[in-house]
Scaffold this active site. Structure first.
Site, mmCIF file in Angstrom:
data_model
loop_
_atom_site.group_PDB
_atom_site.id
_atom_site.type_symbol
_atom_site.label_atom_id
_atom_site.label_comp_id
_atom_site.label_asym_id
_atom_site.label_seq_id
_atom_site.Cartn_x
_atom_site.Cartn_y
_atom_site.Cartn_z
ATOM 1 N N THR A 109 0.872 -1.192 0.000
ATOM 2 C CA THR A 109 0.000 0.000 0.000
ATOM 3 C C THR A 109 0.901 1.230 0.000
ATOM 4 O O THR A 109 2.123 1.108 0.144
ATOM 5 C CB THR A 109 -0.894 0.046 1.261
ATOM 6 O OG1 THR A 109 -0.065 0.376 2.391
ATOM 7 C CG2 THR A 109 -1.599 -1.276 1.518
ATOM 8 N N ASP A 110 0.315 2.400 -0.133
ATOM 9 C CA ASP A 110 1.124 3.628 -0.101
ATOM 10 C C ASP A 110 1.819 3.789 1.251
ATOM 11 O O ASP A 110 2.932 4.290 1.339
ATOM 12 C CB ASP A 110 0.236 4.847 -0.388
ATOM 13 C CG ASP A 110 -0.177 4.877 -1.853
ATOM 14 O OD1 ASP A 110 0.481 4.182 -2.662
ATOM 15 O OD2 ASP A 110 -1.162 5.573 -2.175
ATOM 16 N N CYS A 111 1.126 3.356 2.313
ATOM 17 C CA CYS A 111 1.718 3.510 3.650
ATOM 18 C C CYS A 111 2.563 2.304 4.057
ATOM 19 O O CYS A 111 3.414 2.410 4.941
ATOM 20 C CB CYS A 111 0.626 3.790 4.680
ATOM 21 S SG CYS A 111 -0.837 2.755 4.480
ATOM 22 N N TYR A 112 2.319 1.148 3.443
ATOM 23 C CA TYR A 112 3.109 -0.070 3.705
ATOM 24 C C TYR A 112 3.566 -0.642 2.363
ATOM 25 O O TYR A 112 2.991 -1.607 1.851
ATOM 26 C CB TYR A 112 2.258 -1.113 4.437
ATOM 27 C CG TYR A 112 1.921 -0.775 5.871
ATOM 28 C CD1 TYR A 112 2.880 -0.881 6.877
ATOM 29 C CD2 TYR A 112 0.637 -0.363 6.229
ATOM 30 C CE1 TYR A 112 2.562 -0.581 8.195
ATOM 31 C CE2 TYR A 112 0.317 -0.049 7.534
ATOM 32 C CZ TYR A 112 1.283 -0.164 8.517
ATOM 33 O OH TYR A 112 0.974 0.126 9.816
#
Lengths: 370, 133
Positions: A109-112
């Site tokens: 994901t963008d954050c992970y």
């Protein structure tokens, strides 16, 4: 004193004297407790990952907890169904101080953003390693035997054909919940000896079923209560936590649990005075492949401990799956810890409900389930 | 006198009347406790009974004919560090070599009673039992 010592004391001195002179009785049990597992927080990777699938030494742990937490079940097996090394064995390896291979995959994901991780972890490297078991320490359990013409391999062990043997799994008069049949002192918040460390009862165990037939003294004659427990895996010892293999059934966790029972009054003293000749359970034929097997007979733990029981006119040798040797060790250790003030006794924050019923699972429509 | 031994035969020996010779030529009683044969040879666990000298001569005869002879103690081993003394093995052991001691709560293993049948191996939950033959 330990539960065994207490029973002797009551025999010699009576319940009244025991109730006034004895403060605490320590109980213990060590047996296969399948409904167990541990959760971990592995720490964050660089760049971070939200682990979607996690394997510990090839055995899948449940990772739907985000982001670097996972729960490894004791009976989980690898893709090849290798029963010699299941989730319970991985938990034992960690307790022994070994490093375990951790593999994780993710969609990113963008954050992970990270999608893969392959490394080693141990109890030293992880943030939390917590044993969290939903059903342990059964208050009484069945006796298993086999009337069929072939050997059965079950969670109750190897059952020889034609009533060749019978197996049971309880510490009997030393077992925690058989000394506190109505859960007066064991409830939510009770501090316990767990796998060599200290833990707590956090809830009633799943399948909690207090409404089974009981003896006039109140001791259940069937599997009844059970406990959900929690404790820090980092405190535990392989002396009291073991990976087990039941051939053609799977893996399980051999676990030691000890619970102190404060002698609050004469009623509590009477409960803790119960001996194996007054604790009964039912013998079932495990060749009946149904959830409601017929009871072949009721039998006392004194008879089971004698080494053979009569089933349909045949003297059948018995085996315990629960280690009396380790149960005694636990009760003794707990007694020493309490006397040294290393183990503090907690009053339950809340008692269990005696109203629980044990429901089956049937094929039903959406409407029937509502 | 009685003694239990584990015999190993290579495929050529499997066709020889070795056991018969033990009985006929060395005046021994032979009780076969376990026997198996496959493409790499045969294994037997036997109990010999007779005079001490006859037993010694009988064992020499086996060795001279290429039969591997080992004492039964090397048949099944228990790892005491692994055993949790649960007792699963007790009711399936046909010779009561594995037995429950009510005094200590421990499970005792009397090697002299063991016939290396191997029934306990896959029944032991912590896998403390090992068969060596």
């Amino acid at each position: 004193m330990t539960a065994e010592e207490f029973k002797q004391f009551v025999k010699t001195n009576g319940v009244k004297k025991a109730a006034t002179e004895v403060d605490v009785v320590t109980t213990g049990t060590f047996g296969a407790m399948c409904s167990s597992g541990a959760y971990f927080n592995f720490g964050h990777t660089e760049p971070p990952i939200k682990m979607q699938r996690v394997w510990m030494d090839g055995i899948q742990a449940h990772a739907g907890l985000a982001a670097v937490d996972a729960y490894l079940g004791a009976t989980e097996l690898d893709e090849t169904n290798n029963m010699m090394h299941g989730g319970a064995h991985v938990i034992e390896d960690l307790v022994r101080g070994k490093a375990v291979r951790l593999k994780a995959t993710a969609y990113g994901t963008d954050c992970y953003p990270r999608k893969e991780m392959d490394t080693y972890v141990s109890l030293k490297t992880v943030n939390q390693a917590v044993l969290l078991n939903v059903r342990n320490c059964y208050q009484n359990y069945a006796v298993a035997t086999n009337s069929s013409s072939r050997t059965l391999y079950t969670y109750m062990g190897k059952l020889l054909p034609e009533f060749g043997n019978a197996t049971y799994s309880s510490a009997g008069e030393l077992s925690p919940l058989l000394n506190d049949p109505y859960y007066r002192s064991i409830g939510i918040g009770t501090r316990i000896f767990l796998g060599g460390g200290q833990g707590f009862v956090i809830w009633e165990g799943t399948q909690f079923n207090p409404g089974v037939p009981r003896t006039p003294e109140g001791v259940p004659k069937r599997p009844a209560g059970s406990l959900a427990v929690i404790g820090d895996l980092k405190q535990m010892s392989p002396d009291f936590l073991r990976g087990l293999t039941f051939t053609r059934y799977g893996s399980s966790l051999g676990l030691g649990i000890g619970i102190p029972i404060p002698i609050l009054d004469e009623e509590m003293a009477r409960s803790c005075a119960v001996t194996n000749d007054l604790i009964f359970t039912a013998v079932f034929d495990y060749s009946q492949q149904t959830r409601s097997r017929t009871v072949l007979r009721e039998v006392s733990y004194a008879a089971l401990r004698s080494g053979e029981i009569d089933i349909k006119g045949k003297m059948v040798p018995t085996s315990s799956l629960s280690s009396l040797y380790k149960a005694r060790q636990i009760a003794q250790l707990l007694k020493t810890q309490i006397m040294k003030r290393e183990f503090m006794i907690e009053k339950p924050i809340q008692n269990f409900s005696l109203e629980r019923v044990f429901k089956p699972l049937d094929v039903r429509t959406e409407k029937e389930a509502m | 006198m009685k003694t239990k031994v584990v015999l190993n035969f290579n495929p050529e020996l499997a066709n020889q009347p070795i056991t018969n010779n033990l009985i006929a030529k060395h005046h021994l009683n032979v009780n076969i406790l376990r026997a198996e044969i496959d493409e790499i040879g045969g294994k037997m666990v036997i109990e010999l009974s007779g005079k001490a000298d006859d037993i010694r001569r009988g064992i020499d005869y086996l060795k001279q004919n290429g039969v591997g002879v080992r004492p039964i103690k090397e048949g099944v081993r228990r790892d005491d560090d692994v055993c949790t003394h649960c007792g699963m093995c007790v009711s399936i052991c046909p010779t009561k070599a594995l037995a429950y001691d009510p005094k200590t709560g421990k499970i005792t293993f009397t090697e002299e009673k063991c016939v290396a049948c191997g029934v306990c191996i896959d029944a032991c939950p912590p896998r403390a039992m090992e068969i060596l033959i």
